[in-house]
Design a protein around this motif. Structure first.
Motif, PDB file in Angstrom:
ATOM      1  N   LEU A  23      49.998 -13.036  29.316  1.00 29.77           N
ATOM      2  CA  LEU A  23      50.542 -14.337  28.922  1.00 29.77           C
ATOM      3  C   LEU A  23      49.389 -15.327  28.938  1.00 29.77           C
ATOM      4  O   LEU A  23      48.348 -15.065  29.561  1.00 29.77           O
ATOM      5  CB  LEU A  23      51.614 -14.787  29.918  1.00 29.77           C
ATOM      6  CG  LEU A  23      52.990 -14.111  29.837  1.00 29.77           C
ATOM      7  CD1 LEU A  23      53.775 -14.388  31.120  1.00 29.77           C
ATOM      8  CD2 LEU A  23      53.765 -14.624  28.621  1.00 29.77           C
TER       9      LEU A  23
ATOM     10  N   LYS B 276      57.647 -12.845  37.602  1.00 31.42           N
ATOM     11  CA  LYS B 276      58.731 -11.886  37.751  1.00 31.42           C
ATOM     12  C   LYS B 276      58.402 -10.677  36.888  1.00 31.42           C
ATOM     13  O   LYS B 276      57.833 -10.819  35.797  1.00 31.42           O
ATOM     14  CB  LYS B 276      60.066 -12.498  37.310  1.00 31.42           C
ATOM     15  CG  LYS B 276      61.248 -11.555  37.476  1.00 31.42           C
ATOM     16  CD  LYS B 276      62.546 -12.221  37.024  1.00 31.42           C
ATOM     17  CE  LYS B 276      63.718 -11.269  37.189  1.00 31.42           C
ATOM     18  NZ  LYS B 276      65.002 -11.893  36.739  1.00 31.42           N
ATOM     19  N   ALA B 277      58.722  -9.480  37.393  1.00 33.78           N
ATOM     20  CA  ALA B 277      58.449  -8.253  36.640  1.00 33.78           C
ATOM     21  C   ALA B 277      59.695  -7.390  36.614  1.00 33.78           C
ATOM     22  O   ALA B 277      60.409  -7.270  37.614  1.00 33.78           O
ATOM     23  CB  ALA B 277      57.290  -7.482  37.258  1.00 33.78           C
TER      24      ALA B 277
ATOM     25  N   GLU C 265      61.492  -2.081  31.715  1.00 36.13           N
ATOM     26  CA  GLU C 265      62.283  -2.187  30.496  1.00 36.13           C
ATOM     27  C   GLU C 265      63.480  -1.237  30.510  1.00 36.13           C
ATOM     28  O   GLU C 265      64.535  -1.542  29.955  1.00 36.13           O
ATOM     29  CB  GLU C 265      61.391  -1.896  29.290  1.00 36.13           C
ATOM     30  CG  GLU C 265      61.965  -2.317  27.975  1.00 36.13           C
ATOM     31  CD  GLU C 265      60.958  -2.215  26.852  1.00 36.13           C
ATOM     32  OE1 GLU C 265      60.713  -3.234  26.173  1.00 36.13           O
ATOM     33  OE2 GLU C 265      60.414  -1.111  26.650  1.00 36.13           O
TER      34      GLU C 265
ATOM     35  N   LEU D 178      57.479  -5.292  32.045  1.00 33.57           N
ATOM     36  CA  LEU D 178      57.346  -6.598  31.415  1.00 33.57           C
ATOM     37  C   LEU D 178      57.230  -7.682  32.478  1.00 33.57           C
ATOM     38  O   LEU D 178      58.018  -7.716  33.425  1.00 33.57           O
ATOM     39  CB  LEU D 178      58.557  -6.878  30.530  1.00 33.57           C
ATOM     40  CG  LEU D 178      58.788  -5.893  29.377  1.00 33.57           C
ATOM     41  CD1 LEU D 178      60.087  -6.227  28.655  1.00 33.57           C
ATOM     42  CD2 LEU D 178      57.612  -5.920  28.406  1.00 33.57           C
TER      43      LEU D 178
ATOM     44  N   MET E 246      57.114 -11.861  33.384  1.00 32.35           N
ATOM     45  CA  MET E 246      57.618 -13.133  32.893  1.00 32.35           C
ATOM     46  C   MET E 246      57.103 -14.260  33.777  1.00 32.35           C
ATOM     47  O   MET E 246      56.987 -14.105  34.988  1.00 32.35           O
ATOM     48  CB  MET E 246      59.141 -13.137  32.885  1.00 32.35           C
ATOM     49  CG  MET E 246      59.756 -12.116  31.927  1.00 32.35           C
ATOM     50  SD  MET E 246      61.561 -12.001  32.094  1.00 32.35           S
ATOM     51  CE  MET E 246      61.636 -11.005  33.582  1.00 32.35           C
ATOM     52  N   SER E 247      56.804 -15.377  33.143  1.00 32.58           N
ATOM     53  CA  SER E 247      56.347 -16.553  33.876  1.00 32.58           C
ATOM     54  C   SER E 247      56.775 -17.800  33.109  1.00 32.58           C
ATOM     55  O   SER E 247      56.563 -17.886  31.894  1.00 32.58           O
ATOM     56  CB  SER E 247      54.820 -16.536  34.037  1.00 32.58           C
ATOM     57  OG  SER E 247      54.371 -17.680  34.735  1.00 32.58           O
TER      58      SER E 247
ATOM     59  N   LYS F  21      58.738 -17.411  29.917  1.00 32.20           N
ATOM     60  CA  LYS F  21      58.113 -16.682  28.816  1.00 32.20           C
ATOM     61  C   LYS F  21      57.903 -15.218  29.214  1.00 32.20           C
ATOM     62  O   LYS F  21      57.547 -14.924  30.352  1.00 32.20           O
ATOM     63  CB  LYS F  21      56.770 -17.308  28.444  1.00 32.20           C
ATOM     64  CG  LYS F  21      56.882 -18.740  27.915  1.00 32.20           C
ATOM     65  CD  LYS F  21      55.515 -19.292  27.556  1.00 32.20           C
ATOM     66  CE  LYS F  21      55.611 -20.715  27.017  1.00 32.20           C
ATOM     67  NZ  LYS F  21      54.276 -21.273  26.677  1.00 32.20           N
ATOM     68  N   VAL F  22      58.115 -14.327  28.260  1.00 32.40           N
ATOM     69  CA  VAL F  22      57.940 -12.893  28.486  1.00 32.40           C
ATOM     70  C   VAL F  22      56.589 -12.470  27.903  1.00 32.40           C
ATOM     71  O   VAL F  22      56.213 -12.881  26.799  1.00 32.40           O
ATOM     72  CB  VAL F  22      59.070 -12.080  27.827  1.00 32.40           C
ATOM     73  CG1 VAL F  22      58.858 -10.582  28.058  1.00 32.40           C
ATOM     74  CG2 VAL F  22      60.416 -12.520  28.363  1.00 32.40           C
TER      75      VAL F  22
ATOM     76  N   SER G  55      53.705 -10.738  25.979  1.00 28.92           N
ATOM     77  CA  SER G  55      53.688 -10.075  24.678  1.00 28.92           C
ATOM     78  C   SER G  55      53.202  -8.639  24.795  1.00 28.92           C
ATOM     79  O   SER G  55      53.468  -7.812  23.923  1.00 28.92           O
ATOM     80  CB  SER G  55      52.762 -10.841  23.709  1.00 28.92           C
ATOM     81  OG  SER G  55      51.443 -10.928  24.248  1.00 28.92           O
TER      82      SER G  55
ATOM     83  N   ALA H 136      53.085  -5.210  27.357  1.00 28.45           N
ATOM     84  CA  ALA H 136      53.668  -4.585  28.544  1.00 28.45           C
ATOM     85  C   ALA H 136      52.620  -3.750  29.273  1.00 28.45           C
ATOM     86  O   ALA H 136      51.680  -3.229  28.669  1.00 28.45           O
ATOM     87  CB  ALA H 136      54.844  -3.702  28.157  1.00 28.45           C
TER      88      ALA H 136
END
Length: 347
Positions: free
Chosen positions: A141, A179-180, A183, A226, A228-229, A232-233, A235, A237
Motif C-alpha cells: 500500500l 489488519k491482515a 483470502e 491481504l 488493509m490499512s 484500503k486493501v 493491491s 497479496a
C-alpha cells in the motif's frame, strides 16, 4: 552470524521444481537442499555439509562440480568412496553481492562425467541500505512495504505446525493501522498481525500452517494474505504455500519415480479447443511405485492408486483448454514423494 530461521533440506525441496532435485541411484544423500536463513550481505561465508553414501556395488569417485554462481564454493573428497561408505561435500556460500531471496545450485559429476546429484541452497540476504525503502522492496500500500512477497513452508507432515515471519515497514511519518486476512476463510493458515506500525518503523507478521491429524492426508496449500490499512486493501497479496504429506519410509527396497520430459509440450487439437500432451512415468526402483493421489484441473489419464511395478513405464496423456497447466502427484517414493508435472504449449 545472525540466522533468524532455518529450514530443513526436505522443506527446501518445495521451493524448487522437483526436476532440479535428481540424484544418481548409485549414491544416497542425507539431503539435497539447505536453507541458510536470513543474513546480511556484510557477513562472511557460511557453509553446510551434505553427506552421501555409496549404495552401489562399486567405488564412486567425484570428478568435478559445476556451480551456477561465483558465490558458491564446494569442497569434495578427491579419493574414491568404496561401496557402503559415506563421504561429505561442503558447500560454502558468500552472501556479498546477493540480495533478497537467493537460490543457487551445484551439479556434482563422477569421474566419467555422469551426474551424481544437484545440490541446492537458498537464503534471504539483507543488503546494507541507507533507509527502509531499500530493505523493503515489496510495496503493498502507499507507505506500507514488505521484505518479501512469497513465504514457502516446504514439506509438512500431518499433525504438524510451522511458523514463519514476514517483516513489514511503515515508510510514512504517521502511524499506520493494520489488519491482515487470508483470502480463503477455510485455509489452514493463521495470521498474527500487528494492529499498527509507528512512523518510519518496522514490525513482524507471523504466518502459521497447522496440518490436521488425518491418516493418509496429502495435498498442497496456496494462500493469499491481504493487508488493509485505513480502509484500503493492498493491491498486492503476500503468498504462502506448503506441501503436506506423510513421508514414505526409506527402509528396504524403495521405488524411484522418474519422469520425462521435465516440461511436456502441448499440441492443439484439430477438432476442439483443447491442448494435449504426454509425459512418461517410470519406476526405476526395486519396489512397487504407488501414485497415492493425483491433483489437476486437466483431464489426466492417471488415477489415484495407480501402481507401477519395478522397471515399468507408462505414458500419461493430459488435456485441457489451457495452454499451460500442471498435475501434482503424491507417491510412495521416499526421495520424491511429491512431483509436479508441467504441460506447456511451445511455439
Amino acid at each position: 552470524m545472525r540466522i533468524k530461521y532455518i529450514l530443513t533440506g526436505l522443506a527446501l525441496t518445495a521451493l524448487l521444481s522437483a526436476s532440479a532435485y535428481s540424484q544418481n541411484s548409485r549414491v544416497q544423500f542425507n539431503s539435497l537442499g539447505w536453507d541458510f536463513g536470513e543474513m546480511s550481505d556484510a557477513e562472511g561465508a557460511v557453509e553446510h555439509v551434505y553427506s552421501f553414501r555409496n549404495v552401489s556395488s562399486s567405488a564412486v569417485k567425484i570428478g568435478s562440480v559445476s556451480v551456477n554462481c561465483g558465490c558458491l564454493e564446494l569442497d569434495w573428497p578427491r579419493e574414491a568412496v568404496p561401496p557402503g561408505k559415506t563421504a561429505d561435500i561442503v558447500m560454502r556460500f558468500f552472501p556479498a553481492g546477493n540480495g533478497g531471496e537467493v537460490i543457487r545450485s551445484a551439479e556434482v559429476f563422477d569421474d566419467r562425467g555422469e551426474r551424481l546429484a544437484t545440490l541446492t541452497m537458498t537464503a534471504f540476504v539483507e543488503t546494507e541500505y541507507a533507509g527502509l525503502e531499500d530493505a523493503y522492496p515489496v510495496t503493498l500500500l502507499p507507505g506500507l512495504a514488505a521484505q518479501r512477497e512469497k513465504v514457502s513452508f516446504g514439506y509438512m507432515a500431518p499433525c504438524s505446525r510451522d511458523r514463519k515471519t514476514v517483516r513489514l515497514a511503515n515508510l510514512t511519518d504517521s502511524v499506520l493501522t493494520l489488519k491482515a486476512i487470508c483470502e480463503d476463510p477455510s485455509s489452514m493458515l493463521s495470521i498474527e498481525c500487528p494492529g499498527c506500525i509507528g512512523p518510519r518503523s518496522e514490525a513482524v507478521m507471523v504466518l502459521e500452517y497447522r496440518i490436521p491429524c488425518e491418516e493418509g492426508l496429502c495435498g498442497t496449500a496456496y494462500d493469499r494474505v491481504l493487508l488493509m490499512s485505513g480502509g484500503k486493501v493492498a493491491s498486492k497479496a503476500l503468498l504462502a504455500d506448503c506441501i503436506y504429506l506423510e513421508k514414505p519410509s526409506a527402509e528396504g527396497p524403495v521405488p524411484v519415480l522418474r519422469t520425462y520430459p521435465s516440461v511436456a509440450p502441448l499440441e492443439k487439437s484439430w477438432f476442439s479447443r483443447t491442448y494435449s500432451g504426454t509425459v512418461l512415468l517410470e519406476n526405476a526402483g526395486d519396489a512397487p511405485l504407488e501414485i497415492r493421489k493425483v491433483i489437476s484441473d486437466a483431464v489426466l489419464g492417471l488415477s489415484d492408486g495407480t501402481i507401477l511395478a519395478p522397471g515399468e513405464k507408462i505414458r500419461v496423456k493430459a488435456s485441457s483448454d489451457q495452454t499451460q497447466f500442471r498435475a501434482e502427484l503424491f507417491t510412495n517414493d521416499p526421495k520424491r514423494p511429491y512431483k509436479e508435472l508441467i504441460f506447456k504449449l511451445t511455439q
